[in-house]
Design a protein around this motif. Sequence first.
Motif, PDB file in Angstrom:
ATOM      1  N   ARG A 158       0.836  -1.203   0.000  1.00 52.87           N
ATOM      2  CA  ARG A 158       0.000   0.000   0.000  1.00 52.87           C
ATOM      3  C   ARG A 158       0.872   1.253   0.000  1.00 52.87           C
ATOM      4  O   ARG A 158       0.559   2.243  -0.684  1.00 52.87           O
ATOM      5  CB  ARG A 158      -0.923  -0.016   1.224  1.00 52.87           C
ATOM      6  N   LEU A 159       1.971   1.228   0.738  1.00 53.68           N
ATOM      7  CA  LEU A 159       2.870   2.379   0.777  1.00 53.68           C
ATOM      8  C   LEU A 159       3.555   2.584  -0.578  1.00 53.68           C
ATOM      9  O   LEU A 159       3.645   3.706  -1.080  1.00 53.68           O
ATOM     10  CB  LEU A 159       3.914   2.191   1.875  1.00 53.68           C
ATOM     11  N   ILE A 160       4.038   1.499  -1.170  1.00 53.11           N
ATOM     12  CA  ILE A 160       4.767   1.606  -2.440  1.00 53.11           C
ATOM     13  C   ILE A 160       3.860   2.124  -3.560  1.00 53.11           C
ATOM     14  O   ILE A 160       4.274   2.950  -4.382  1.00 53.11           O
ATOM     15  CB  ILE A 160       5.361   0.237  -2.825  1.00 53.11           C
ATOM     16  N   PHE A 161       2.624   1.654  -3.596  1.00 56.97           N
ATOM     17  CA  PHE A 161       1.753   1.982  -4.725  1.00 56.97           C
ATOM     18  C   PHE A 161       0.821   3.167  -4.472  1.00 56.97           C
ATOM     19  O   PHE A 161       0.307   3.747  -5.438  1.00 56.97           O
ATOM     20  CB  PHE A 161       0.912   0.752  -5.112  1.00 56.97           C
ATOM     21  N   CYS A 162       0.599   3.527  -3.215  1.00 53.64           N
ATOM     22  CA  CYS A 162      -0.420   4.535  -2.919  1.00 53.64           C
ATOM     23  C   CYS A 162       0.110   5.780  -2.210  1.00 53.64           C
ATOM     24  O   CYS A 162      -0.657   6.729  -2.015  1.00 53.64           O
ATOM     25  CB  CYS A 162      -1.546   3.921  -2.084  1.00 53.64           C
ATOM     26  N   GLU A 163       1.386   5.788  -1.811  1.00 52.67           N
ATOM     27  CA  GLU A 163       1.933   6.948  -1.108  1.00 52.67           C
ATOM     28  C   GLU A 163       2.995   7.616  -1.972  1.00 52.67           C
ATOM     29  O   GLU A 163       4.078   7.063  -2.182  1.00 52.67           O
ATOM     30  CB  GLU A 163       2.543   6.516   0.234  1.00 52.67           C
ATOM     31  N   PRO A 164       2.711   8.824  -2.488  1.00 51.05           N
ATOM     32  CA  PRO A 164       3.647   9.494  -3.402  1.00 51.05           C
ATOM     33  C   PRO A 164       5.040   9.708  -2.819  1.00 51.05           C
ATOM     34  O   PRO A 164       6.042   9.587  -3.526  1.00 51.05           O
ATOM     35  CB  PRO A 164       2.956  10.834  -3.690  1.00 51.05           C
ATOM     36  N   HIS A 165       5.140  10.014  -1.506  1.00 54.84           N
ATOM     37  CA  HIS A 165       6.461  10.277  -0.933  1.00 54.84           C
ATOM     38  C   HIS A 165       7.299   9.005  -0.850  1.00 54.84           C
ATOM     39  O   HIS A 165       8.533   9.055  -0.972  1.00 54.84           O
ATOM     40  CB  HIS A 165       6.320  10.936   0.450  1.00 54.84           C
ATOM     41  N   VAL A 166       6.650   7.850  -0.656  1.00 54.79           N
ATOM     42  CA  VAL A 166       7.381   6.582  -0.647  1.00 54.79           C
ATOM     43  C   VAL A 166       7.848   6.252  -2.060  1.00 54.79           C
ATOM     44  O   VAL A 166       8.979   5.813  -2.273  1.00 54.79           O
ATOM     45  CB  VAL A 166       6.503   5.449  -0.080  1.00 54.79           C
ATOM     46  N   ARG A 167       6.999   6.506  -3.020  1.00 59.85           N
ATOM     47  CA  ARG A 167       7.376   6.264  -4.422  1.00 59.85           C
ATOM     48  C   ARG A 167       8.543   7.151  -4.826  1.00 59.85           C
ATOM     49  O   ARG A 167       9.492   6.689  -5.477  1.00 59.85           O
ATOM     50  CB  ARG A 167       6.171   6.520  -5.321  1.00 59.85           C
ATOM     51  N   ALA A 168       8.496   8.414  -4.417  1.00 63.01           N
ATOM     52  CA  ALA A 168       9.557   9.352  -4.802  1.00 63.01           C
ATOM     53  C   ALA A 168      10.900   8.992  -4.191  1.00 63.01           C
ATOM     54  O   ALA A 168      11.949   9.350  -4.733  1.00 63.01           O
ATOM     55  CB  ALA A 168       9.156  10.771  -4.392  1.00 63.01           C
ATOM     56  N   ALA A 169      10.891   8.267  -3.063  1.00 65.15           N
ATOM     57  CA  ALA A 169      12.144   7.917  -2.390  1.00 65.15           C
ATOM     58  C   ALA A 169      12.883   6.780  -3.085  1.00 65.15           C
ATOM     59  O   ALA A 169      14.072   6.561  -2.825  1.00 65.15           O
ATOM     60  CB  ALA A 169      11.869   7.536  -0.938  1.00 65.15           C
ATOM     61  N   GLN A 170      12.217   6.060  -4.004  1.00 63.03           N
ATOM     62  CA  GLN A 170      12.838   4.918  -4.661  1.00 63.03           C
ATOM     63  C   GLN A 170      13.640   5.379  -5.878  1.00 63.03           C
ATOM     64  O   GLN A 170      13.144   6.142  -6.705  1.00 63.03           O
ATOM     65  CB  GLN A 170      11.769   3.909  -5.118  1.00 63.03           C
TER      66      GLN A 170
END
Length: 278
Positions: A158-170
Amino acid sequence: MSETAAHENLLGRYLKDRRTRLDAAAFGFGGSRRRTPGLRREEVAQRANISPTWYTWLEQGRGGAPSADVLDRIARALMLTDVEREHLFLIGLGRPPEVRYQAGEGVSPRLQRVLDALETSPAIIRTATWDVVAWNRAATIVLTDYAKLPPERRNILRLIFCEPHVRAAQYDWDSVARFVVAAFRADAARAGAVSHVAEFVDELCRLSPEFAALWRDNDVRTYGEGVKHLRHPVLGPIAFEYSAFAVDGRPDLGMVVYNPVTPEDAKRIRTVLAERVD
């Protein structure tokens, strides 16, 4: 039965040992004074709903290998724990039983202290369905402040696919996303939790077309170990070597530890931890 055959009859010896440890009165078996402790063979057979003759043959090492269904009924009749049931299948069929998924109730204080001892290495405990149920201070700094999220949002997918800040950190979100979906699928199947996660998977498919596409690929992977790169808003670019570990006695849990690749990375984490007041 010869001495050699008796020694090799591991299943029969184990069954006899388990039944003699049970209190017959607790199961409603009273009657005349018993010469030996525990349940009688016919009483185990009655509780397992199998033939007394067949159960006697099992203890005597006769009649061939039992079926998984018979072993499962005997395990219930003897009130075996999960680890005892697994041992019964290993000696009776040469393989463990099919997994029965049971959602856990969090972690023990002792396991939490293991996480807390890893000062500069972010570490989490996740379930087989990838809900994060425990973490240390370094994980709060580097990964996500899970304490600020409601439990239902502490899921890695849910964090990887639904949280923009988590996505941006990758550094390479596409590769990370493909990896976590494949590893999640393998973990859920291994834990016998496929039906348990079906509703969650349907929800993510609705929320994220990217997840839906990756889920349709049916890829599977093991989590194992590797290197993870992050773009951290405070720490800057930072790299970790990660390793995944099973938690003995808790098949529903796994631990992931991220070790800073360089002493400089560890020093930056230590500095931020010292500056932060919880």
